[in-house]
Write an enzyme that holds these catalytic residues in place. Structure first.
Site, PDB file in Angstrom:
ATOM      1  N   GLY A   1      -5.352   2.706   5.780  1.00 60.26           N
ATOM      2  CA  GLY A   1      -6.166   2.516   4.573  1.00 60.26           C
ATOM      3  C   GLY A   1      -5.303   3.002   3.422  1.00 60.26           C
ATOM      4  O   GLY A   1      -4.672   4.061   3.521  1.00 60.26           O
TER       5      GLY A   1
ATOM      6  N   GLY B   1      10.318  -3.983  -6.055  1.00 60.03           N
ATOM      7  CA  GLY B   1      10.818  -4.297  -4.717  1.00 60.03           C
ATOM      8  C   GLY B   1      12.127  -3.602  -4.414  1.00 60.03           C
ATOM      9  O   GLY B   1      12.259  -2.386  -4.600  1.00 60.03           O
TER      10      GLY B   1
ATOM     11  N   ASP C   1       2.001   2.972  -0.685  1.00 60.85           N
ATOM     12  CA  ASP C   1       1.012   4.068  -0.727  1.00 60.85           C
ATOM     13  C   ASP C   1       1.727   5.419  -0.694  1.00 60.85           C
ATOM     14  O   ASP C   1       1.325   6.368  -1.371  1.00 60.85           O
ATOM     15  CB  ASP C   1       0.057   3.971   0.472  1.00 60.85           C
ATOM     16  CG  ASP C   1      -0.566   2.590   0.611  1.00 60.85           C
ATOM     17  OD1 ASP C   1      -0.717   1.898  -0.424  1.00 60.85           O
ATOM     18  OD2 ASP C   1      -0.892   2.196   1.749  1.00 60.85           O
TER      19      ASP C   1
ATOM     20  N   ASN D   1      10.541   7.813  -4.489  1.00 59.15           N
ATOM     21  CA  ASN D   1      11.456   6.756  -4.080  1.00 59.15           C
ATOM     22  C   ASN D   1      12.100   7.108  -2.740  1.00 59.15           C
ATOM     23  O   ASN D   1      12.232   6.271  -1.845  1.00 59.15           O
ATOM     24  CB  ASN D   1      12.521   6.665  -5.181  1.00 59.15           C
ATOM     25  CG  ASN D   1      13.198   5.346  -5.230  1.00 59.15           C
ATOM     26  OD1 ASN D   1      12.618   4.331  -4.864  1.00 59.15           O
ATOM     27  ND2 ASN D   1      14.441   5.347  -5.682  1.00 59.15           N
TER      28      ASN D   1
ATOM     29  N   ALA E   1      -6.341   6.589   2.490  1.00 59.22           N
ATOM     30  CA  ALA E   1      -5.931   7.640   3.430  1.00 59.22           C
ATOM     31  C   ALA E   1      -4.419   7.824   3.397  1.00 59.22           C
ATOM     32  O   ALA E   1      -3.919   8.958   3.423  1.00 59.22           O
ATOM     33  CB  ALA E   1      -6.403   7.286   4.839  1.00 59.22           C
TER      34      ALA E   1
HETATM   35  O1  RIB Z   1      -1.030  -0.436   2.354  1.00 60.98           O
HETATM   36  C1  RIB Z   1      -1.162  -0.424   3.732  1.00 60.98           C
HETATM   37  C2  RIB Z   1      -2.609  -0.299   4.118  1.00 60.98           C
HETATM   38  O2  RIB Z   1      -3.310  -1.457   3.703  1.00 60.98           O
HETATM   39  C3  RIB Z   1      -2.853  -0.200   5.591  1.00 60.98           C
HETATM   40  O3  RIB Z   1      -2.865   1.123   6.047  1.00 60.98           O
HETATM   41  C4  RIB Z   1      -4.163  -0.949   5.782  1.00 60.98           C
HETATM   42  O4  RIB Z   1      -5.188  -0.183   6.307  1.00 60.98           O
HETATM   43  C5  RIB Z   1      -4.507  -1.545   4.423  1.00 60.98           C
HETATM   44  O5  RIB Z   1      -5.438  -0.797   3.751  1.00 60.98           O
END
Ligand code: RIB
Length: 290
Positions: free
Chosen positions: A38, A207, A239, A263, A41
């Site tokens: 997620g 990128g 993330d 980075n 998370a």
């Molecule tokens: O950015 C990656 C995430 O996107 C994954 O962990 C997946 O759960 C989606 O939310």
């Protein structure tokens, strides 16, 4: 200071495939592993591993205790995660040998976070704390407004990208992060380039070229170059980048230093298979040589 994250929590089922599937194609995977994931998370774990105190606001389903336990194990404050009747969100992720992915998302409990829970959680926040949102939960606009009124530093990771979702929170934001293609889509939707959005800090990831920072106050534009790595799985790298940038800012780093740290964290992350469970910790990031 603390980081408050209204964020998604998913079970990531990651399939290693020889190539990304075409429409109508049946494809056998060589391997399958389940991870905590997620975007929310992942950002919480990254920020916690980057040294910040992170309070996650979210929801899981009746079978989702494992995810909350895992977040707690990774140092995230989980007191504001509720258990709902709606099943925990999950993602079906195909990853090809070059590290590119394709993701099918089932939002589940991420769209059933009770609004009174959001209010209760944020009532414990202090002015100057960071509030981060992404586009995988309900209550984004409410949270952004509340955060703005409380003097929080409101941050938005525009993923998965939806120009309308960004427009709904844009006037409350202090920090916006998105990629180059999304920045162009947002320009088409708003008529504004990143430097003209009225947001204090805009970070555009470019990128393999790194990331570009637009300082909305001084008008300065600076870049951090990407590091030379061979990716095996790019899932969760963005993330990780966001979580580390925010952890750096929360710990008082100047933007350039926070971006440089993030980075390195993201570069390490793309060399690993998996999502939240494999996000590098601060020592690994600091010790990494590229
Ligand atoms: O950015 C990656 C995430 O996107 C994954 O962990 C997946 O759960 C989606 O939310």
């Amino acid at each position: 200071m603390a980081i408050w994250n209204l964020g998604s929590i998913n079970a990531d089922m990651v399939y290693a495939v020889p190539h990304l599937p075409q429409a109508g194609e049946t494809l056998a995977a060589g391997d399958m592993q389940t991870f905590l994931g997620g975007k929310g998370a992942n950002m919480s774990v990254a920020a916690a591993r980057g040294g910040a105190h992170v309070c996650h606001i979210g929801a899981v389903g009746p079978e989702g205790k494992w995810a909350v336990d895992r977040l707690m194990e990774y140092g995230v404050d989980t007191r504001h995660i509720s258990m709902t009747e709606t099943p925990t969100g999950h993602a079906i992720i195909a990853v090809e040998p070059g590290g590119e992915n394709q993701i099918i998302l089932f939002p589940g409990a991420n769209q059933a976070i009770p609004s009174d829970q959001l209010g209760q959680a944020l009532s414990a926040a202090n002015a100057g704390d960071i509030l981060i949102l992404q586009n995988e939960t309900c209550l984004q606009a409410e949270a952004a407004r509340m955060g703005r009124e409380m003097g929080l530093r409101v941050c938005y990771a525009a993923a998965p990208f939806d120009a309308d979702a960004v427009k709904q929170v844009l006037d409350t934001l202090d920090f916006l992060i998105l990629n180059e293609v999304e920045a162009e889509q947002l320009r088409l939707a708003t008529g504004k380039t990143p430097d003209a959005l009225g947001v204090h800090d805009v970070v555009v990831t470019i990128g393999a070229k790194g990331a570009r920072h637009f300082d909305g106050e001084s008008g300065e534009v600076s870049e951090v170059a990407a590091l030379p790595v061979t990716p095996v799985d790019t899932t969760g790298a963005g993330d990780t980048f966001t979580g580390y940038v925010l952890a750096g800012l929360d710990r008082g780093m100047p933007m350039k230093q926070a971006l440089t740290l993030a980075n390195k964290a993201a570069a390490l992350m793309v060399t690993r298979h998996g999502t939240a469970d494999v996000i590098p910790d601060l020592k690994e990031v600091q010790d990494a040589r590229f």
